[in-house]
Design an enzyme around this catalytic site. Sequence first.
Site, mmCIF file in Angstrom:
data_model
loop_
_atom_site.group_PDB
_atom_site.id
_atom_site.type_symbol
_atom_site.label_atom_id
_atom_site.label_comp_id
_atom_site.label_asym_id
_atom_site.label_seq_id
_atom_site.Cartn_x
_atom_site.Cartn_y
_atom_site.Cartn_z
ATOM 1 N N GLY A 239 47.603 -10.684 68.222
ATOM 2 C CA GLY A 239 46.570 -11.436 67.520
ATOM 3 C C GLY A 239 45.440 -11.994 68.365
ATOM 4 N N GLU A 289 52.986 -9.112 71.509
ATOM 5 C CA GLU A 289 52.659 -7.792 70.958
ATOM 6 C C GLU A 289 51.154 -7.610 70.845
ATOM 7 O OE1 GLU A 289 54.512 -8.061 67.151
ATOM 8 O OE2 GLU A 289 56.493 -8.408 67.982
ATOM 9 N N ARG A 328 36.099 0.249 60.873
ATOM 10 C CA ARG A 328 36.098 -1.228 60.830
ATOM 11 C C ARG A 328 34.910 -1.821 60.079
ATOM 12 N NH1 ARG A 328 35.470 -4.113 64.533
ATOM 13 N NH2 ARG A 328 36.761 -5.855 63.900
ATOM 14 N N TYR A 332 36.343 -3.901 56.845
ATOM 15 C CA TYR A 332 36.286 -5.361 56.777
ATOM 16 C C TYR A 332 35.029 -5.924 57.425
ATOM 17 C CZ TYR A 332 40.094 -4.037 60.093
ATOM 18 O OH TYR A 332 40.922 -3.396 60.988
ATOM 19 N N CYS A 358 29.491 10.831 52.627
ATOM 20 C CA CYS A 358 28.943 10.566 51.287
ATOM 21 C C CYS A 358 29.563 9.333 50.650
ATOM 22 C CB CYS A 358 29.167 11.791 50.406
ATOM 23 S SG CYS A 358 28.451 13.243 51.148
ATOM 24 N N GLU A 359 29.347 8.198 51.245
ATOM 25 C CA GLU A 359 29.812 6.898 50.751
ATOM 26 C C GLU A 359 28.774 5.862 51.148
ATOM 27 O OE1 GLU A 359 32.684 6.172 49.148
ATOM 28 O OE2 GLU A 359 33.613 8.133 49.379
HETATM 29 C C1 LIG Z 1 53.639 -6.986 63.906
HETATM 30 C C2 LIG Z 1 52.367 -6.853 64.654
HETATM 31 N N1 LIG Z 1 52.369 -7.103 65.971
HETATM 32 C C3 LIG Z 1 51.239 -6.966 66.706
HETATM 33 C C4 LIG Z 1 50.050 -6.587 66.131
HETATM 34 C C5 LIG Z 1 48.859 -6.440 67.006
HETATM 35 O O1 LIG Z 1 47.853 -7.327 66.671
HETATM 36 P P1 LIG Z 1 46.557 -7.444 67.585
HETATM 37 O O2 LIG Z 1 45.995 -6.098 67.734
HETATM 38 O O3 LIG Z 1 45.679 -8.362 66.832
HETATM 39 O O4 LIG Z 1 46.990 -8.037 68.881
HETATM 40 C C6 LIG Z 1 50.001 -6.343 64.757
HETATM 41 C C7 LIG Z 1 48.729 -5.969 64.125
HETATM 42 O O5 LIG Z 1 48.563 -5.818 62.964
HETATM 43 C C8 LIG Z 1 51.191 -6.475 63.992
HETATM 44 O O6 LIG Z 1 51.208 -6.229 62.688
#
Ligand SMILES: Cc1ncc(COP(=O)(O)O)c(C=O)c1O
Length: 429
Positions: A239, A289, A328, A332, A358-359
């Site tokens: 995140g 992650e 992207r 969003y 074509c959008e």
């Molecule tokens: C379970 C999980 N972990 C990690 C991430 C990675 O997020 P980011 O790329 O924002 O670090 C995501 C992204 O959707 C996720 O769903």
Amino acid sequence: MHDFDYQNGNLFCEGVDLNQLASTYGTPLYIYSENTIKDNFNRLSSALSDLDHRIAFAVKSNSNLSVLKTLNDIGADFDIVSGGELFRVLKAGGSANQCTFAGVGKTREEIEYSLEQGIYSFNVESEAELRFINEIAKEQNTIAPVAVRVNPNVDAKTHKYISTGKSENKFGIDFEFIEDLYLKASSELNNVKLRGLQMHIGSQLTQIKPFLEAVEKVSPLVKKLKANHEIEFFSIGGGIGIIYEDALASGKKEWWDNQDPENKPLTVEEYAKKLVPILSTLDIKILLEPGRFMVGNAGTLITKVLYKKIGAAKNFAIVDSGMGDLIRPALYEGHHEIVPLIKNTGETQVVDIVGPICESGDFFAQNRDLPLLQEGDHIALLSAGAYGFVMASNYNSRAFPAEIMVNGTTHKVVRKRQSYDDLIMGEEL
Ligand SMILES: Cc1ncc(COP(=O)(O)O)c(C=O)c1O
């Protein structure tokens, strides 16, 4: 910080002139900086050096084999969301016991494949999934390592499509059900081993507050679970956000030094400073992650202006890439800074940068004041390394772009441009 900047008026990635790459390989073209990826990993890892931690790269953000190999070689683990991503990690030289497997809809085939390969943990998103994994593990006469994904009901204050930690999102299991579920699992499900707890509240977070709120809320739960079960890790998800609007300037330390301290975008040093004191009291291995932070500012998409069109209401620059290569902006309203490959400090013009698809949603920028573009000019869409190529589609039967990895003054094509034959692969008349 990243390795894209002008040198004598030409945009470079590390020591390689992007004009050269565009003329040699054509456009559209994705370019990645290997050293930016490594720096991002090392910076995050050293910010967390006081903590027993592992960084599991979110493969969904960029699953190119060479990106995975680069990260594997410097000690990353992987967070995957499909059997296909596990296959990629293995092909890149990684192993299943470096992988956590997230996602709300794991199939029988994916669970079987992951168990056979020796997955480190399934990050489970519902009780039904937990029971299904137990059943498959029983059939295979094995024990499946699992962690449950807790939904902490925290507002990540990000775009609604990338917010995942509120009760109304489909992800994870509600905070208040977790303790009971762990008790149930340990007494009733003999073919799962509870290995950890996981959460992920959303993507592109540029302030510490939501992270802090989630970690403060879930930490007491980790302590309770640890007291009653042999769990060995707590994953705090990914995140960490990156800079999109001022992407080029943010490559330099001076840009960060000059930010207003009150509204400064989150740095990994700040992230670690605030979270490590809480996390270290848990006495458990912490997993992270990150996806976007690791590769987002390490990639750019190069495209060429095909035509200019002066309309009654707008000026358009029509380029040879579109939402099929980078979705992207359409998906969003994601912002990418756009810069010409040859620096142009003269006249500017307000334009829409649009693709050939074509959008009406096929745009990269709307009403953007950019250096005056001419037909044939090349431009770079910065910060395109995460959720870029991985979301590409062949819509309108347009081939995938090539991908190139730069390291110092050298570069390598790490994925060939698709051909027309590739487009019909597997089809039969
Ligand atoms: C379970 C999980 N972990 C990690 C991430 C990675 O997020 P980011 O790329 O924002 O670090 C995501 C992204 O959707 C996720 O769903």
